[in-house]
Design a protein around this motif. Structure first.
Motif, short mmCIF file in Angstrom:
data_model
loop_
_atom_site.label_atom_id
_atom_site.label_comp_id
_atom_site.label_asym_id
_atom_site.label_seq_id
_atom_site.Cartn_x
_atom_site.Cartn_y
_atom_site.Cartn_z
N ASP A 35 0.78 -1.49 0.01
CA ASP A 35 -0.12 0.05 0.08
C ASP A 35 0.76 1.41 0.04
O ASP A 35 0.37 2.48 -0.02
N TYR A 72 -11.85 -13.07 9.66
CA TYR A 72 -10.81 -13.18 8.98
C TYR A 72 -10.62 -14.76 8.57
O TYR A 72 -9.82 -14.99 7.73
N GLU A 86 -4.81 -10.72 11.04
CA GLU A 86 -4.65 -9.75 11.85
C GLU A 86 -3.12 -9.06 12.25
O GLU A 86 -3.20 -7.94 12.33
N GLY A 111 -2.23 -7.02 9.14
CA GLY A 111 -3.22 -6.14 8.62
C GLY A 111 -3.39 -6.12 7.16
O GLY A 111 -3.84 -5.51 6.26
N ASP A 148 -6.81 -4.54 5.42
CA ASP A 148 -6.76 -3.13 5.27
C ASP A 148 -5.83 -2.77 4.25
O ASP A 148 -5.93 -1.70 3.47
N ILE A 149 -4.75 -3.15 4.21
CA ILE A 149 -3.83 -2.82 3.34
C ILE A 149 -3.98 -2.98 1.75
O ILE A 149 -3.88 -2.38 1.12
N ARG A 175 -7.16 -3.10 0.81
CA ARG A 175 -8.14 -2.08 0.36
C ARG A 175 -7.37 -0.80 -0.31
O ARG A 175 -8.12 -0.17 -1.08
N ARG A 176 -6.42 -0.51 0.38
CA ARG A 176 -5.57 0.64 -0.16
C ARG A 176 -4.71 0.69 -1.35
O ARG A 176 -4.70 1.30 -1.96
#
Length: 330
Positions: A97, A171, A229, A232, A235-236, A238-239
């Motif tokens: 990311d 997850y 978890e 990450g 979340d990473i 998605r960016r």
């Protein structure tokens, strides 16, 4: 790469290598033939052992590679593998990311092709002390980047019961998340959980006996959830994917290899949104600002061939999606 029922094996076979080349090589070849004479740029955002990168460098003589990996050990190994290509190769210790910052620092305005081979890499699985595989007894680590603080041991020994259950459910898509989380809490009150074997055995005894007899190792989903978890990953991701799409010029392509439904779902949603025509239905002609920026190069998620999964079991769970930029961003 999904941990699966992993067994340590020598050698490294890049997943869906032929198809990756078929998808991405036209983009860099087109760029190499550009009238400006510039060298095409290929971004391998998850370099790993460098197998896909090496094949691309051999296929396109003028190709410049930018390789990213958060794992310093992987970078060292791939640097040795790619050393024959000299200054055509630039390797960066970075999470994917961080693509915009890396490209700014290298003064690279755009890249012609991007590959993401998501998940845990073969070396991380093969090295017992990394703590990714339930088939070895090792410290509960699971960090892709060993410079970060958070480990799997800190998650299982420090997270509240409700948060542990949420991670396993979301997850790991684990239907017995509540039971496993409760068992972890009981066990850690007696002594900290600090090894992969203790955790795998605990998961096995926490779920109904009938469930243990099917679906592979019952610890598979718990280990996946903890790994996601700790690192990450979602979340990473998605960016990272939108950042990679922004870095592509018209004709540039991206290919994504994902190994579980959570990654693939994000990939599908992002690519579908970029490939959608958003012109209001009551307008007689499409408006340029509503025309699709990308076209999909795969019909749904492509699967590996039966031959590949036979010769390379690690490819068994892979799903591939790809897209090409067809219009500049407005």
């Amino acid at each position: 790469m999904d941990v699966g029922d992993h067994a340590a094996k020598s050698g490294h076979v890049p997943v869906m290598l032929g198809r990756v080349l078929e998808i991405l090589a036209p983009a860099v070849t087109f760029a190499a033939d550009d009238a400006t004479g510039r060298d095409p740029v290929y971004l391998d955002a998850t370099l790993g052992m460098g197998g896909h990168a090496e094949a691309m460098l051999r296929a396109v003589p003028r190709l410049r590679l930018i390789g990213l990996d958060r794992d310093a050990t992987a970078l060292e190994r791939s640097a040795r593998r790619l050393a024959p290509f000299g200054d055509r190769v630039t390797l960066e210790h970075a999470v994917y990311d961080e693509i915009p910052g890396v490209l700014r620092r290298l003064r690279v305005p755009a890249v012609d092709a991007v590959l993401f081979d998501l998940g845990v890499s073969s070396p991380q699985l093969d090295e017992a002390d990394r703590g990714f595989a339930y088939s070895y007894d090792a410290p509960l680590d699971m960090r892709m980047d060993r410079t970060q603080r958070l480990t799997a041991a800190e998650v299982v020994n420090g997270y509240p019961p409700a948060e542990l259950a949420r991670i396993l459910r979301e997850y790991g898509e684990e239907r017995f998340a509540q039971r496993i989380a409760a068992a972890i809490v009981r066990e850690r009150e007696r002594a900290p959980l600090d090894s992969t074997r203790r955790l795998a055995d605990l998961v096995r005894t926490s779920i109904p006996a009938a469930t243990r007899r099917t679906g592979g190792n019952p610890a598979k989903r718990t280990f996946q959830a903890l790994r996601i978890e700790v690192n990450g990953e979602l979340d990473i991701w998605r960016r990272a994917l939108p950042a990679a799409l922004d870095a592509l010029p018209v004709g540039g392509r991206v290919a994504v290899l994902s190994y579980h439904s959570l990654e693939d779902r994000i990939t599908k949603r992002v690519l579908a949104a970029q490939a959608a025509d958003t012109t209001p239905p009551d307008l007689p002609v499409p408006l340029p600002e509503h025309e699709p920026r990308f076209r999909l190069l795969t019909r749904g998620a492509e699967l590996p061939s039966d031959e590949e999964t036979t010769t390379n079991p690690r490819a068994g769970s892979v799903r591939m999606r790809a897209a090409e930029r067809v219009r500049e961003a407005t």
